[in-house]
Design an enzyme around this catalytic site. Sequence first.
Site, PDB file in Angstrom:
ATOM      1  N   ARG A  63       0.832  -1.217   0.000  1.00 10.84           N
ATOM      2  CA  ARG A  63       0.000   0.000   0.000  1.00 10.84           C
ATOM      3  C   ARG A  63       0.862   1.260   0.000  1.00 10.84           C
ATOM      4  NH1 ARG A  63      -3.684  -0.157   4.933  1.00 10.84           N
ATOM      5  NH2 ARG A  63      -1.796  -1.080   5.750  1.00 10.84           N
ATOM      6  N   ASN A  98      -6.216  -2.464   1.998  1.00  9.76           N
ATOM      7  CA  ASN A  98      -6.205  -3.915   2.160  1.00  9.76           C
ATOM      8  C   ASN A  98      -7.633  -4.420   2.251  1.00  9.76           C
ATOM      9  OD1 ASN A  98      -3.418  -4.153   2.227  1.00  9.76           O
ATOM     10  ND2 ASN A  98      -3.293  -4.190   4.459  1.00  9.76           N
TER      11      ASN A  98
END
EC number: 3.6.1.7
Length: 92
Positions: free
Chosen positions: A20, A38
Site C-alpha cells: 500500500r 487492504n
Amino acid sequence: MIKYGVTIYVYGRVQGVGFRYQTFRWAKLNRLTGYVCNLHDGSVKIVAYGDSEQLNTLTHWLEQGGPPGARIDNFSSQSCAVEDIADFIVRH
C-alpha cells in the site's frame, strides 16, 4: 484533461510487504488521485483516477510486478465512476 477511473483488485503476496505504501508513493509520483486499501481476503484494492496514459502506466507497473517485496499473482481491473478526490491516500 479527461479523467477516467479504474478499480483494481490485486492478488498474491500483497499484504505485509509495504504494497500500500509503495503504491501510494508511486501514485503520488505519477499524479494519480484515489486510494489503496487492504481487503479481508488478503488482496489489495486500488481505486485510481487520472488520464488514460496515467492509468495505462499504473497497469503496466502492476504487470511488471509492482513494488519490491510483493508478489503479484494476478489482478483484475474495471472502469469506475470518477469521484472528486483531490489526492491519493492509503485507507485503513
